[in-house]
Design a protein around this motif. Sequence first.
Motif, PDB file in Angstrom:
ATOM      1  N   GLY A 118      52.599  38.470  38.571  1.00  0.00           N
ATOM      2  CA  GLY A 118      52.942  38.163  37.601  1.00  0.00           C
ATOM      3  C   GLY A 118      53.991  36.939  37.797  1.00  0.00           C
ATOM      4  O   GLY A 118      54.735  36.630  36.648  1.00  0.00           O
ATOM      5  N   TYR A 119      54.381  36.446  38.696  1.00  0.00           N
ATOM      6  CA  TYR A 119      55.187  35.458  39.158  1.00  0.00           C
ATOM      7  C   TYR A 119      54.749  34.195  39.681  1.00  0.00           C
ATOM      8  O   TYR A 119      55.090  33.057  39.213  1.00  0.00           O
ATOM      9  N   ASN A 120      53.836  34.464  40.726  1.00  0.00           N
ATOM     10  CA  ASN A 120      53.227  33.213  41.574  1.00  0.00           C
ATOM     11  C   ASN A 120      52.062  32.611  40.567  1.00  0.00           C
ATOM     12  O   ASN A 120      51.595  33.325  39.773  1.00  0.00           O
ATOM     13  N   ARG A 121      51.773  31.348  40.966  1.00  0.00           N
ATOM     14  CA  ARG A 121      50.627  30.630  40.476  1.00  0.00           C
ATOM     15  C   ARG A 121      49.281  31.387  40.501  1.00  0.00           C
ATOM     16  O   ARG A 121      49.281  32.288  41.352  1.00  0.00           O
ATOM     17  N   ILE A 122      48.479  31.031  39.566  1.00  0.00           N
ATOM     18  CA  ILE A 122      46.976  31.676  39.422  1.00  0.00           C
ATOM     19  C   ILE A 122      46.259  31.428  40.562  1.00  0.00           C
ATOM     20  O   ILE A 122      45.506  32.211  41.333  1.00  0.00           O
ATOM     21  N   SER A 123      46.348  30.315  41.201  1.00  0.00           N
ATOM     22  CA  SER A 123      45.468  30.144  42.191  1.00  0.00           C
ATOM     23  C   SER A 123      45.849  30.959  43.524  1.00  0.00           C
ATOM     24  O   SER A 123      44.861  31.083  44.496  1.00  0.00           O
ATOM     25  N   THR A 124      47.151  31.183  43.935  1.00  0.00           N
ATOM     26  CA  THR A 124      47.412  31.918  44.890  1.00  0.00           C
ATOM     27  C   THR A 124      47.583  33.514  44.816  1.00  0.00           C
ATOM     28  O   THR A 124      47.616  33.997  45.738  1.00  0.00           O
ATOM     29  N   THR A 125      47.535  33.833  43.475  1.00  0.00           N
ATOM     30  CA  THR A 125      47.458  35.411  43.174  1.00  0.00           C
ATOM     31  C   THR A 125      45.979  35.775  42.839  1.00  0.00           C
ATOM     32  O   THR A 125      45.756  36.972  42.740  1.00  0.00           O
ATOM     33  N   ASN A 126      45.201  34.970  42.347  1.00  0.00           N
ATOM     34  CA  ASN A 126      43.683  35.276  41.976  1.00  0.00           C
ATOM     35  C   ASN A 126      42.829  36.207  42.898  1.00  0.00           C
ATOM     36  O   ASN A 126      41.962  36.829  42.396  1.00  0.00           O
ATOM     37  N   GLY A 127      43.425  36.027  44.145  1.00  0.00           N
ATOM     38  CA  GLY A 127      42.714  36.915  45.209  1.00  0.00           C
ATOM     39  C   GLY A 127      42.743  38.532  44.774  1.00  0.00           C
ATOM     40  O   GLY A 127      41.640  39.048  45.155  1.00  0.00           O
ATOM     41  N   ASN A 128      43.823  38.721  44.267  1.00  0.00           N
ATOM     42  CA  ASN A 128      43.991  40.203  44.116  1.00  0.00           C
ATOM     43  C   ASN A 128      43.266  40.523  42.806  1.00  0.00           C
ATOM     44  O   ASN A 128      42.584  41.592  42.645  1.00  0.00           O
ATOM     45  N   GLY A 187      27.101  45.737  43.233  1.00  0.00           N
ATOM     46  CA  GLY A 187      26.100  46.890  43.617  1.00  0.00           C
ATOM     47  C   GLY A 187      25.711  47.407  42.306  1.00  0.00           C
ATOM     48  O   GLY A 187      25.624  46.942  41.379  1.00  0.00           O
ATOM     49  N   PRO A 188      25.615  48.792  42.334  1.00  0.00           N
ATOM     50  CA  PRO A 188      25.077  49.662  40.896  1.00  0.00           C
ATOM     51  C   PRO A 188      26.378  49.753  39.937  1.00  0.00           C
ATOM     52  O   PRO A 188      26.095  50.206  38.676  1.00  0.00           O
ATOM     53  N   ASN A 189      27.649  49.474  40.259  1.00  0.00           N
ATOM     54  CA  ASN A 189      28.608  49.544  39.269  1.00  0.00           C
ATOM     55  C   ASN A 189      28.895  48.384  38.477  1.00  0.00           C
ATOM     56  O   ASN A 189      28.762  47.233  39.019  1.00  0.00           O
ATOM     57  N   TRP A 190      29.485  48.704  37.264  1.00  0.00           N
ATOM     58  CA  TRP A 190      29.756  47.827  36.216  1.00  0.00           C
ATOM     59  C   TRP A 190      31.196  47.943  35.670  1.00  0.00           C
ATOM     60  O   TRP A 190      31.726  49.104  35.792  1.00  0.00           O
ATOM     61  N   CYS A 191      31.646  46.813  35.037  1.00  0.00           N
ATOM     62  CA  CYS A 191      33.028  46.917  34.677  1.00  0.00           C
ATOM     63  C   CYS A 191      33.146  46.357  33.237  1.00  0.00           C
ATOM     64  O   CYS A 191      32.542  45.576  32.905  1.00  0.00           O
ATOM     65  N   TYR A 192      34.054  46.874  32.511  1.00  0.00           N
ATOM     66  CA  TYR A 192      34.756  46.613  31.324  1.00  0.00           C
ATOM     67  C   TYR A 192      36.072  45.914  31.726  1.00  0.00           C
ATOM     68  O   TYR A 192      36.685  46.494  32.727  1.00  0.00           O
ATOM     69  N   VAL A 193      36.551  44.797  31.323  1.00  0.00           N
ATOM     70  CA  VAL A 193      37.910  44.173  31.781  1.00  0.00           C
ATOM     71  C   VAL A 193      38.745  43.841  30.384  1.00  0.00           C
ATOM     72  O   VAL A 193      38.244  43.571  29.454  1.00  0.00           O
ATOM     73  N   ALA A 194      39.932  44.358  30.849  1.00  0.00           N
ATOM     74  CA  ALA A 194      41.140  44.337  29.934  1.00  0.00           C
ATOM     75  C   ALA A 194      41.998  43.400  30.210  1.00  0.00           C
ATOM     76  O   ALA A 194      42.351  43.650  31.403  1.00  0.00           O
ATOM     77  N   ALA A 195      42.334  42.157  29.462  1.00  0.00           N
ATOM     78  CA  ALA A 195      43.467  41.345  30.159  1.00  0.00           C
ATOM     79  C   ALA A 195      44.648  41.090  28.928  1.00  0.00           C
ATOM     80  O   ALA A 195      44.318  41.074  27.775  1.00  0.00           O
ATOM     81  N   HIS A 196      45.832  40.949  29.798  1.00  0.00           N
ATOM     82  CA  HIS A 196      47.044  40.578  28.691  1.00  0.00           C
ATOM     83  C   HIS A 196      47.580  39.445  29.038  1.00  0.00           C
ATOM     84  O   HIS A 196      47.913  39.061  30.267  1.00  0.00           O
ATOM     85  N   SER A 197      47.924  38.447  28.051  1.00  0.00           N
ATOM     86  CA  SER A 197      48.843  37.308  28.548  1.00  0.00           C
ATOM     87  C   SER A 197      48.209  36.337  29.505  1.00  0.00           C
ATOM     88  O   SER A 197      47.159  35.986  29.507  1.00  0.00           O
ATOM     89  N   ALA A 198      49.108  36.282  30.621  1.00  0.00           N
ATOM     90  CA  ALA A 198      48.355  35.576  31.766  1.00  0.00           C
ATOM     91  C   ALA A 198      47.390  36.154  32.531  1.00  0.00           C
ATOM     92  O   ALA A 198      46.636  35.584  33.396  1.00  0.00           O
ATOM     93  N   GLY A 199      47.088  37.373  32.125  1.00  0.00           N
ATOM     94  CA  GLY A 199      45.825  38.029  32.639  1.00  0.00           C
ATOM     95  C   GLY A 199      44.504  37.412  32.362  1.00  0.00           C
ATOM     96  O   GLY A 199      43.626  37.327  32.887  1.00  0.00           O
ATOM     97  N   ASN A 200      44.767  36.730  31.121  1.00  0.00           N
ATOM     98  CA  ASN A 200      43.614  35.987  30.667  1.00  0.00           C
ATOM     99  C   ASN A 200      43.253  34.852  31.573  1.00  0.00           C
ATOM    100  O   ASN A 200      41.999  34.395  31.819  1.00  0.00           O
ATOM    101  N   LEU A 201      44.380  34.130  31.830  1.00  0.00           N
ATOM    102  CA  LEU A 201      44.244  32.972  32.851  1.00  0.00           C
ATOM    103  C   LEU A 201      43.389  33.525  34.239  1.00  0.00           C
ATOM    104  O   LEU A 201      42.708  32.819  34.678  1.00  0.00           O
ATOM    105  N   GLN A 202      43.588  34.645  34.544  1.00  0.00           N
ATOM    106  CA  GLN A 202      43.460  35.184  35.911  1.00  0.00           C
ATOM    107  C   GLN A 202      41.645  35.452  35.782  1.00  0.00           C
ATOM    108  O   GLN A 202      41.295  35.093  36.723  1.00  0.00           O
ATOM    109  N   ILE A 203      41.291  36.244  34.741  1.00  0.00           N
ATOM    110  CA  ILE A 203      39.899  36.440  34.578  1.00  0.00           C
ATOM    111  C   ILE A 203      38.940  35.260  34.477  1.00  0.00           C
ATOM    112  O   ILE A 203      37.938  35.053  34.784  1.00  0.00           O
TER     113      ILE A 203
END
Length: 288
Positions: free
Chosen positions: A61-71, A82-98
């Motif tokens: 939550g501190y460094n730029r999106i390009s350098t932290t997006n790997g997480n 594979g066989p698994n599926w996700c629902y994603v919830a994001a807050h604030s700058a988490g919107n930029l990340q996804i």
Amino acid sequence: MAALGLLSAGAWLALAQATNYSLWINGRTGGGQVGNHADFTYWGPATTAAGVNKKAVNWDGYNRISTTNGNIRDALDCYCTGPNWCYVAAHSAGNLQIGYALSLYGTSSRSIKTPTPNSAGQCSNSGAGTQTGWNIKWVNVAGGAGGGSELADAGDWALSEPLVSDLKTSTARALYNHNATTGKWFYMYAGSKGTLYSFVLPGQDDEAIAYHSSGGVSGSSGASFCNPSDWLCNDLTLGTAANQGGRAKWSYHSVRFRDDGEALDHYTRGNWAGIVSKVRADMVANAQ
């Protein structure tokens, strides 16, 4: 017939092994230990229901999106291949990340992983090969900063934070193609209990993010959008419809909740509070 029966048994086995996960991507300031998908410090008590098999996709939550997006990509590889599926919830700058992950890597080849991360939040290959992109059902966004914030433009946040550079409205909107979601729907939840910075943030805001961003409004810059009861600016419309005045939303972006009662601000308060409370309720009801 025997071969058909064997194939059917194999299909049932694959189905039985399929698992759904709910991924929560934090925003600015972080809070949870990076790589620890069980640490919900940013959000609130980990015992609170927040969707099936919930995982905290922590980044600093501190460094730029390009350098932290790997997480974020590590977590998507772990739980959404594979066989698994996700629902994603994001807050604030988490919107930029996804948004960044889907736009720039959503059509890339991903190794199918076994969903058992190490301490760095990375999973090992399952041996089942590769796939294109991730298995994501939909994305819920609370107080989304995909369109940036005028607080970053005006220097109201610490300018020493690398992330603040990305949160400037013109930078956030140019960071990636917001229309390129690989067909995944972004459901936007926009809060409007904003008072402290109303003179900086245009239209309605949740005290950190204005409606033009939390509502997924397209364009290279922000603009003033409000609730229907406010006659001083154009309405942020529900759903995918163009907003009053004609400004469209980004592709695959839909406003699911608009805070007409001006009751919800930006902050979780360590208890799943503010606009996040609406997303959590939806995840409990529908992320199954």
